[in-house]
Design an enzyme around this catalytic site. Structure first.
Site, PDB file in Angstrom:
ATOM      1  N   SER A 257     -39.961   8.990  41.693  1.00  0.00           N
ATOM      2  CA  SER A 257     -40.606  10.168  42.267  1.00  0.00           C
ATOM      3  C   SER A 257     -40.012  10.487  43.651  1.00  0.00           C
ATOM      4  O   SER A 257     -38.853  10.838  43.749  1.00  0.00           O
ATOM      5  CB  SER A 257     -42.116   9.987  42.303  1.00  0.00           C
ATOM      6  OG  SER A 257     -42.751  11.249  42.270  1.00  0.00           O
TER       7      SER A 257
ATOM      8  N   LYS B 140     -63.102  26.580  49.851  1.00  0.00           N
ATOM      9  CA  LYS B 140     -63.009  25.793  51.084  1.00  0.00           C
ATOM     10  C   LYS B 140     -63.329  24.328  50.851  1.00  0.00           C
ATOM     11  O   LYS B 140     -62.759  23.447  51.509  1.00  0.00           O
ATOM     12  CB  LYS B 140     -63.942  26.380  52.153  1.00  0.00           C
ATOM     13  CG  LYS B 140     -63.755  25.789  53.535  1.00  0.00           C
ATOM     14  CD  LYS B 140     -62.366  26.099  54.073  1.00  0.00           C
ATOM     15  CE  LYS B 140     -62.176  25.522  55.460  1.00  0.00           C
ATOM     16  NZ  LYS B 140     -60.782  25.691  55.918  1.00  0.00           N
TER      17      LYS B 140
END
Length: 327
Positions: free
Chosen positions: A138, A190
């Site tokens: 990765s 949010k």
């Protein structure tokens, strides 16, 4: 080499004394705030950076080894790697760099910082080779892809091209202890990903968009670095790891080889005569890592302590991290 060994012995003794002292105290705030300062002062006589000569005698032509070991994070260790790459670019005596990678990846941001420095080295016409050790997956592959050549062992695990956001829902645990999450926000996204409740479909799609955006950039850097089309990269970029031989077959690495082979070929291909191969070690970062390990030994393991730990660790952000990695 002898002086460096003495530093590490002294550092080990300091850490041992610290651990004994830490476990002898009852007040955790005293341990965390006072003891660390005391023992860090005790080792301020050490140089933060110790340079070792790996091989070679020609100090006018140097090859620098830069280690990326462990999870790539936005911390002192990552800053050290970035700084080492910058210094290699600026030092006229450094003729090439070998990036030695043993990492499952990590932070998208921290990986990009390293990759950008590798690109800068190449722009300065300094060769950069990667030598993969046990794992370069990765983010570990992300930082390797832009280098001029990649060596791997037959048993290296690499690839894992992809992005992951790791998250937890503690809704069940919250219900068990009578905890209710009450967030007041300016918009419905949010508090998306908040640990106190399960994500809804809209929130999952929102985070998937962030993952897909980071993935597009990952595919691009691999395509550019390896001379592949983005379509070719996407075919092999489903997140799986490959061993060294498999990676060689699909074009993710160039050779099955080790550090000594990389050094020999960098020297011969760039006309270097017995170059001095150097590497620096960051002593203070190593101490800080050991300090954190010692702190973990003191932590409670009750349900509530585990719950508190899980809440604090629910850091939702895209990661170039091998998904099966568990530190």
């Amino acid at each position: 080499m002898k002086n460096n060994a003495k530093r590490w012995i002294a550092l080990g003794i300091t850490l041992l004394v610290f651990v004994i002292s830490a476990f002898a105290k009852d007040k955790q705030d005293q341990m965390e705030e006072g003891i660390r300062d005391k023992y860090i002062k005790d080792i301020t006589s050490f140089s933060n950076y110790t340079e070792e000569v790996y091989k070679g005698t020609n100090s006018k032509e140097k090859i620098k080894i830069v280690d990326v070991d462990g999870v790539i994070q936005s911390n002192d260790a990552n800053d050290f790697v970035v700084e080492e790459l910058k210094k290699a670019k600026e030092d006229p005596l450094v003729k090439g760099v070998i990036l030695r990678v043993n990492s499952p990846g990590g932070s998208v941001y921290a990986s990009e910082k390293i990759a950008n420095q590798i690109k800068a080295l190449k722009e300065a016409e300094k060769p950069v080779y990667t030598v993969m050790e046990e794992m370069a997956a990765s983010g570990g592959y992300y930082i390797s892809a832009p280098t001029d050549r990649i060596y791997a062992s037959n048993e290296t695990w690499t690839g894992s091209i992809g992005v992951i956001i790791q998250s937890k829902s503690l809704q069940g645990l919250f219900e068990k202890y009578g905890i209710k999450e009450q967030n007041i926000t300016t918009g419905k996204m949010k508090d998306a990903g908040s640990v106190g409740r399960d994500m809804n479909d809209e929130e999952k799609a929102y985070f998937q968009g962030l993952v897909d955006s980071a993935f597009d950039r990952f595919v691009q850097i691999v395509a550019e670095g390896r001379g592949l089309s983005e379509r070719e990269v996407r075919k092999i970029a489903d997140g799986r790891v490959y061993d060294g031989n498999q990676a060689l077959d699909i074009g993710l690495v160039d050779k099955i080889g080790d550090l000594d082979q990389a050094i020999s070929e960098m020297a011969s291909e760039n006309g270097l005569q017995d170059p001095m191969v150097i590497e620096n070690n960051d002593v203070m970062s190593s101490f800080n890592s050991l300090f954190s390990m010692a702190m973990d030994l003191k932590k409670e393991s009750s349900d509530l302590a585990i719950l508190d730990k899980m809440i604090k660790e629910n850091d939702m952000k895209p990661m170039y991290l091998y998904g099966a990695y568990n530190d």
